[in-house]
Design an enzyme around this catalytic site. Sequence first.
Site, PDB file in Angstrom:
ATOM      1  N   LEU A   1       7.119  19.845   7.067  1.00  0.00           N
ATOM      2  CA  LEU A   1       8.398  19.589   6.375  1.00  0.00           C
ATOM      3  C   LEU A   1       8.199  19.515   4.854  1.00  0.00           C
ATOM      4  O   LEU A   1       9.054  19.952   4.084  1.00  0.00           O
ATOM      5  CB  LEU A   1       9.025  18.295   6.903  1.00  0.00           C
ATOM      6  CG  LEU A   1       9.308  18.271   8.406  1.00  0.00           C
ATOM      7  CD1 LEU A   1       9.905  16.940   8.829  1.00  0.00           C
ATOM      8  CD2 LEU A   1      10.229  19.428   8.815  1.00  0.00           C
TER       9      LEU A   1
ATOM     10  N   ARG B   1       0.206  14.300  12.781  1.00  0.00           N
ATOM     11  CA  ARG B   1       0.655  14.038  11.394  1.00  0.00           C
ATOM     12  C   ARG B   1       0.872  15.353  10.616  1.00  0.00           C
ATOM     13  O   ARG B   1       0.285  15.585   9.579  1.00  0.00           O
ATOM     14  CB  ARG B   1      -0.337  13.146  10.653  1.00  0.00           C
ATOM     15  CG  ARG B   1      -0.782  11.889  11.361  1.00  0.00           C
ATOM     16  CD  ARG B   1       0.276  10.821  11.492  1.00  0.00           C
ATOM     17  NE  ARG B   1       0.698  10.261  10.232  1.00  0.00           N
ATOM     18  CZ  ARG B   1       0.089   9.291   9.588  1.00  0.00           C
ATOM     19  NH1 ARG B   1      -1.017   8.802  10.048  1.00  0.00           N
ATOM     20  NH2 ARG B   1       0.586   8.813   8.461  1.00  0.00           N
TER      21      ARG B   1
ATOM     22  N   CYS C   1      -4.870  12.415  12.385  1.00  0.00           N
ATOM     23  CA  CYS C   1      -5.620  11.164  12.267  1.00  0.00           C
ATOM     24  C   CYS C   1      -5.559  10.509  13.645  1.00  0.00           C
ATOM     25  O   CYS C   1      -4.974  11.040  14.584  1.00  0.00           O
ATOM     26  CB  CYS C   1      -5.035  10.281  11.172  1.00  0.00           C
ATOM     27  SG  CYS C   1      -3.560   9.427  11.681  1.00  0.00           S
TER      28      CYS C   1
ATOM     29  N   ASP D   1       4.806   0.606  12.023  1.00  0.00           N
ATOM     30  CA  ASP D   1       3.597  -0.046  11.498  1.00  0.00           C
ATOM     31  C   ASP D   1       3.475  -1.500  11.940  1.00  0.00           C
ATOM     32  O   ASP D   1       2.468  -2.142  11.654  1.00  0.00           O
ATOM     33  CB  ASP D   1       3.574   0.019   9.966  1.00  0.00           C
ATOM     34  CG  ASP D   1       3.405   1.441   9.487  1.00  0.00           C
ATOM     35  OD1 ASP D   1       3.587   1.687   8.276  1.00  0.00           O
ATOM     36  OD2 ASP D   1       3.114   2.323  10.309  1.00  0.00           O
TER      37      ASP D   1
ATOM     38  N   LEU E   1       7.687   7.205  17.027  1.00  0.00           N
ATOM     39  CA  LEU E   1       7.341   8.030  15.868  1.00  0.00           C
ATOM     40  C   LEU E   1       6.035   8.787  16.011  1.00  0.00           C
ATOM     41  O   LEU E   1       5.918   9.919  15.559  1.00  0.00           O
ATOM     42  CB  LEU E   1       7.311   7.182  14.588  1.00  0.00           C
ATOM     43  CG  LEU E   1       8.660   7.107  13.881  1.00  0.00           C
ATOM     44  CD1 LEU E   1       9.543   6.076  14.541  1.00  0.00           C
ATOM     45  CD2 LEU E   1       8.501   6.789  12.422  1.00  0.00           C
TER      46      LEU E   1
ATOM     47  N   LYS F   1       0.845  -1.201   0.000  1.00  0.00           N
ATOM     48  CA  LYS F   1       0.000   0.000   0.000  1.00  0.00           C
ATOM     49  C   LYS F   1       0.883   1.255   0.000  1.00  0.00           C
ATOM     50  O   LYS F   1       0.655   2.185  -0.778  1.00  0.00           O
ATOM     51  CB  LYS F   1      -0.884   0.016   1.231  1.00  0.00           C
ATOM     52  CG  LYS F   1      -1.544   1.363   1.511  1.00  0.00           C
ATOM     53  CD  LYS F   1      -2.418   1.360   2.742  1.00  0.00           C
ATOM     54  CE  LYS F   1      -1.670   1.497   4.020  1.00  0.00           C
ATOM     55  NZ  LYS F   1      -1.336   2.895   4.413  1.00  0.00           N
ATOM     56  N   ASN F   2       1.916   1.254   0.845  1.00  0.00           N
ATOM     57  CA  ASN F   2       2.699   2.482   1.021  1.00  0.00           C
ATOM     58  C   ASN F   2       3.731   2.711  -0.070  1.00  0.00           C
ATOM     59  O   ASN F   2       4.353   3.775  -0.109  1.00  0.00           O
ATOM     60  CB  ASN F   2       3.355   2.492   2.410  1.00  0.00           C
ATOM     61  CG  ASN F   2       2.313   2.665   3.507  1.00  0.00           C
ATOM     62  OD1 ASN F   2       1.166   3.007   3.223  1.00  0.00           O
ATOM     63  ND2 ASN F   2       2.700   2.383   4.734  1.00  0.00           N
TER      64      ASN F   2
ATOM     65  N   ARG G   1      -8.546  -0.458   4.770  1.00  0.00           N
ATOM     66  CA  ARG G   1      -7.719   0.566   4.120  1.00  0.00           C
ATOM     67  C   ARG G   1      -6.395  -0.018   3.660  1.00  0.00           C
ATOM     68  O   ARG G   1      -5.786   0.473   2.707  1.00  0.00           O
ATOM     69  CB  ARG G   1      -7.432   1.714   5.097  1.00  0.00           C
ATOM     70  CG  ARG G   1      -8.650   2.482   5.516  1.00  0.00           C
ATOM     71  CD  ARG G   1      -8.280   3.705   6.292  1.00  0.00           C
ATOM     72  NE  ARG G   1      -7.298   4.499   5.563  1.00  0.00           N
ATOM     73  CZ  ARG G   1      -6.900   5.708   5.963  1.00  0.00           C
ATOM     74  NH1 ARG G   1      -7.394   6.223   7.065  1.00  0.00           N
ATOM     75  NH2 ARG G   1      -6.010   6.386   5.282  1.00  0.00           N
TER      76      ARG G   1
END
Length: 422
Positions: A127, A123, A118, A309, A331, A22-23, A401
């Site tokens: 930058l 988020r 989110c 993740d 993170l 997905k990413n 998702r």
Amino acid sequence: MDYLQINRVNSLNGKIKISGAKNASLPLIAMTILAKNSVKIKNLPHVADINTLLKLLSNLGAECDRKSNPEITTVDTSSLTQTKATYDIVKTMRASILVLGPILARFGHCEVSLPGGCAIGQRPIDLHLKALEQMGATIDIKAGYIVATAPDGLKGCQIIFDKITVTGTANIVMAAALANGNTTITNAAREPEVVQLCEILNNSGVKIDGIGTAVLTVHGTSGKLLDINEFSVIPDRIEAGTYLCVAAISKSELILTDVDAKHLGAVLSKLEEMGSTFTITDDTITIHPSDIIKPVKIVTQEYPGFPTDMQAQFLALSTQASGTSIIEERLFENRFMHVSELQRMGADISLNGHVATVNGGTKLSGTDVMATDLRASSALVLAGLIADGTTDVHRIYHLDRGYDSLEEKLQNVGADIVRLKE
Ligand code: EPZ
């Protein structure tokens, strides 16, 4: 709304085919905005976020075709006329911000709704915006929209990211691809998904030095659009890691196919620490789980460190370890929402700021639980597979998702899991 109903089974067995990442898919779809031709993409996963981004591009006037051939998605942005990504789509998927760099680079102007935070955190995208301003763009925030202009095109420059940002790096690499001159990005993300984006651009006429390192130099084409050949999306390392945790927590030997173990170093190393062993080939991983799961200490970091993740999945796994595990999330500021749901199932977890202490060896009991974000959802599925009784995981639109056909893949290896309607 759908929910997943899961009952414990003794053990699972068989093969799970890993889908495209997905990413990686999201920046690669945004990259088609830089192409003069229609682009053929293989191995796009069938997940909601991909459909959302394809819909966004269609709304801007691009032709996106997934129907003619389910194995190949064709995206043609030559007919793209709009440059405004509206709130209705961006609010459902913050990664829509990935169109900002390419649209601005190609058209000299772009409006994107501010993505907002989110569930897992604020988020911010400061930058991304700071780097585009350094490249000569004018950035204004008007009525919740980022309004970016660069009428004379973007100019190559030296960018130093204050923090490592995955989509920030992807956005700026794509913006720099059409810029006038060279852009050096220091403190760039090194995730495999960013590497694939750079490799494809490098094969499409945008020379990029330092691919896979923290310092990238992008030699801009000064506005010349790209000829992008057909490519296949790399395997989803987070989906793969999730199924490895399924095997470990259920003490089942599973074979993952169409997977790249080179992208899973930190995850495999932690699973070895917890007792599993592996048989690895070019495109398969067979996990041989241990009967005793050893406790572990995890600190999430940017790639190649342990991926954030995978934090929720390992936290669920550590509830079954023979001892106390310590899991630190570095993170994101709010990525422990799976903890309260796991506690409701009987897990012994205490939170202190960004550190979770998990006293393992607790029996979990099935109950109704609620998914709160994508990876938290998979942690609840993991727990449900080994909990006594029935676990109903609600709000699985979060799961949809980013996981392609999760319940079918688990049913195929013997899991008792069905999708039902509320
Ligand atoms: C990407 O998000 C992934 N999403 C996330 O995966 C992943 O968790 C994250 O990288 C970290 O690996 C996609 O690739 C679509 P970041 P991204 O910018 O790019 C701060 C999943 O589950 N930051 O690398 O949005 C930020 O707050 C998702 O698949 C700024 O401060 O993450 C965070 O603390 C969840 N300013 C850190 O950097 C900025 O402008 C890393 O964020 C940008 C980021």
